[in-house]
Write a protein that holds these residues in place. Sequence first.
Motif, short mmCIF file in Angstrom:
data_model
loop_
_atom_site.label_atom_id
_atom_site.label_comp_id
_atom_site.label_asym_id
_atom_site.label_seq_id
_atom_site.Cartn_x
_atom_site.Cartn_y
_atom_site.Cartn_z
N LYS A 1 0.82 -1.21 0.00
CA LYS A 1 0.00 0.00 0.00
C LYS A 1 0.85 1.26 0.00
CE LYS A 1 -3.94 2.01 2.50
NZ LYS A 1 -4.82 1.84 3.69
N THR A 2 0.43 2.25 -0.79
CA THR A 2 1.13 3.54 -0.83
C THR A 2 0.92 4.27 0.48
OG1 THR A 2 0.78 3.72 -3.21
CG2 THR A 2 1.31 5.75 -2.03
N LYS A 3 2.01 4.86 0.99
CA LYS A 3 1.94 5.61 2.24
C LYS A 3 2.04 7.10 1.94
CE LYS A 3 3.73 5.47 6.98
NZ LYS A 3 4.71 4.82 7.89
N TYR A 4 1.22 7.88 2.63
CA TYR A 4 1.19 9.33 2.42
C TYR A 4 1.71 10.03 3.67
CZ TYR A 4 -1.64 8.02 -1.58
OH TYR A 4 -2.06 7.44 -2.75
N THR A 5 2.05 11.31 3.52
CA THR A 5 2.67 12.02 4.63
C THR A 5 2.21 13.47 4.67
OG1 THR A 5 4.79 12.52 5.69
CG2 THR A 5 4.71 12.71 3.30
N SER A 6 2.57 14.16 5.72
CA SER A 6 2.34 15.60 5.94
C SER A 6 0.94 16.02 5.52
CB SER A 6 3.42 16.42 5.23
OG SER A 6 3.47 16.19 3.85
N GLY A 7 0.80 17.19 4.88
CA GLY A 7 -0.53 17.66 4.53
C GLY A 7 -1.30 18.15 5.74
N THR A 8 -2.61 18.27 5.57
CA THR A 8 -3.48 18.85 6.60
C THR A 8 -4.25 17.77 7.34
OG1 THR A 8 -3.75 20.86 5.28
CG2 THR A 8 -5.38 20.48 6.99
N VAL A 9 -4.32 17.91 8.66
CA VAL A 9 -5.03 16.93 9.48
C VAL A 9 -6.52 16.92 9.13
CG1 VAL A 9 -3.39 17.11 11.39
CG2 VAL A 9 -5.41 18.60 11.35
N HIS A 10 -7.19 15.83 9.47
CA HIS A 10 -8.61 15.70 9.15
C HIS A 10 -9.50 15.90 10.37
CE1 HIS A 10 -8.11 14.18 4.99
NE2 HIS A 10 -6.94 13.78 5.47
N LYS A 11 -8.89 15.93 11.55
CA LYS A 11 -9.64 16.18 12.77
C LYS A 11 -8.83 17.07 13.69
CE LYS A 11 -12.25 11.80 12.86
NZ LYS A 11 -12.53 10.56 13.65
N LEU A 12 -9.53 17.85 14.50
CA LEU A 12 -8.87 18.70 15.49
C LEU A 12 -9.10 18.13 16.88
CD1 LEU A 12 -9.93 22.29 14.28
CD2 LEU A 12 -7.82 21.05 13.75
N ASP A 13 -8.11 18.26 17.74
CA ASP A 13 -8.27 17.94 19.16
C ASP A 13 -7.48 18.95 19.97
OD1 ASP A 13 -5.54 17.10 19.29
OD2 ASP A 13 -6.12 15.09 18.63
N GLU A 14 -7.44 18.76 21.27
CA GLU A 14 -6.78 19.75 22.14
C GLU A 14 -5.28 19.84 21.89
OE1 GLU A 14 -7.03 15.81 24.33
OE2 GLU A 14 -8.34 17.06 23.09
N ASN A 15 -4.71 18.83 21.21
CA ASN A 15 -3.26 18.83 20.97
C ASN A 15 -2.89 19.31 19.56
OD1 ASN A 15 -2.67 17.67 23.56
ND2 ASN A 15 -3.35 15.68 22.75
N THR A 16 -3.85 19.67 18.73
CA THR A 16 -3.56 20.10 17.37
C THR A 16 -2.77 21.40 17.38
OG1 THR A 16 -5.61 19.08 16.60
CG2 THR A 16 -4.52 20.64 15.11
N HIS A 17 -1.67 21.41 16.62
CA HIS A 17 -0.79 22.58 16.56
C HIS A 17 -1.53 23.76 15.92
CE1 HIS A 17 2.65 25.13 15.50
NE2 HIS A 17 3.36 24.43 16.39
N PRO A 18 -1.27 24.99 16.38
CA PRO A 18 -1.95 26.17 15.79
C PRO A 18 -1.77 26.30 14.28
CG PRO A 18 -0.84 26.77 17.84
CD PRO A 18 -0.45 25.36 17.55
N ILE A 19 -0.61 25.91 13.76
CA ILE A 19 -0.40 26.00 12.31
C ILE A 19 -1.30 25.01 11.59
CG2 ILE A 19 1.26 25.64 10.43
CD1 ILE A 19 3.42 26.78 12.27
N GLN A 20 -1.43 23.80 12.13
CA GLN A 20 -2.35 22.83 11.54
C GLN A 20 -3.80 23.32 11.61
OE1 GLN A 20 -2.54 20.25 9.73
NE2 GLN A 20 -0.49 19.40 9.62
N ARG A 21 -4.14 24.01 12.67
CA ARG A 21 -5.48 24.58 12.79
C ARG A 21 -5.72 25.62 11.69
NH1 ARG A 21 -8.33 23.60 17.48
NH2 ARG A 21 -7.21 22.35 19.01
N GLU A 22 -4.68 26.38 11.38
CA GLU A 22 -4.77 27.39 10.33
C GLU A 22 -5.04 26.75 8.97
OE1 GLU A 22 -2.07 31.10 8.54
OE2 GLU A 22 -1.22 29.73 10.04
#
Length: 354
Positions: free
Chosen positions: A225-246
């Motif tokens: 299976k192909t593996k993917y990386t980085s990009g934008t998260v699909h869910k937010l939680d209390e630990n999500t980095h501010p840049i990812q939230r942006e």
Amino acid sequence: MKTVIIIAMMSILTIGEAFAQAKQYKKTEEMEQVNPKGYTTFKVSNNVKMYKVTFRNQYKMNVVGHLFMPANLDKSQKHAAIIVGHPMGAVKEQSADVYASNMAERGFVTLAIDLSFWGESDGKPRNAVSPDIYAENFSAAVDYLGTRSFIDRNRIGAIGICGSGSFVISAAKIDPRMKAIATVSMYDMGAANRNALNHSQSIEQRKNIIAEAAEQRYVEFTGGKTKYTSGTVHKLDENTHPIQREFYDFYRTPRGEYTPKGSSRELTTHPTLTSNVKFMNFYPFNDIETISPRPLLFITGDHAHSKEFSEDAYKRAAEPKELYIVPNAGHVDLYDKTDLIPFDKLTMFFSKNL
């Protein structure tokens, strides 16, 4: 007799191939008018017409773009044109079309493109990273525009947003047909992957990423299976980095979310792991001074987490150059917030230099 038959068969194959290429070339010459009302990630003025176009890059890969032009454009005259490249992991229907449609309203012919391996453009595997081919797409766009009867080939410029800022600089270094270059919220995709933001990644961490990608090649080579990386998260939680939230606020909400045909929401923005390490060998700012005397405009927000890349490029570039800081703007704000994007500044820059 046998030799004659073989030669005849080879001739037929050659003629057939030539015919197929000619047919494909004719297809790429067509401009298909598009109704922009079906898109929610950008708006097009009634004073602008929008077309879908297809052309080939140097590697015979189809590149798909949206061509915008003023509705009252006199095609018997020659006009200036601007190519617009989208952020890394995005597609033309997002911020690239925002810039292209707005600059067309200001009188320019504009072309927003999908980089190879993304959106509607050719390239397999999908979401692959190839900095050289990304840069080639900008030169291919110049090929296309410069052969239109209504474009002045000596008045073609380019805008690179986020990752495309580094790709367009890479292209402009070896393509003097790009007469003026602007970047917005630029990411140096090479430095960002080697060092992370603010040089927060150690060499040891970099080596671990490279090692993981190298091992993954065995998995995919043997059918895994192909593996993917980085990009934008699909869910937010209390630990999500501010840049990812942006980024989430743009790519994972109706504001900017767009899934191209043939892809899925789960794959959007995510490059393949094994190809993403190619950014480690990408140094777009080396020799940036050789772009001079063609002008460079670097636009970034005063709150942008990516500001370091525009500042670095400005420092290395030769005159004429300008670093333009947008007040009260973050990195992603300049993707689509038309009240913050300095379209007047861009219009002045290209009007003066094209």
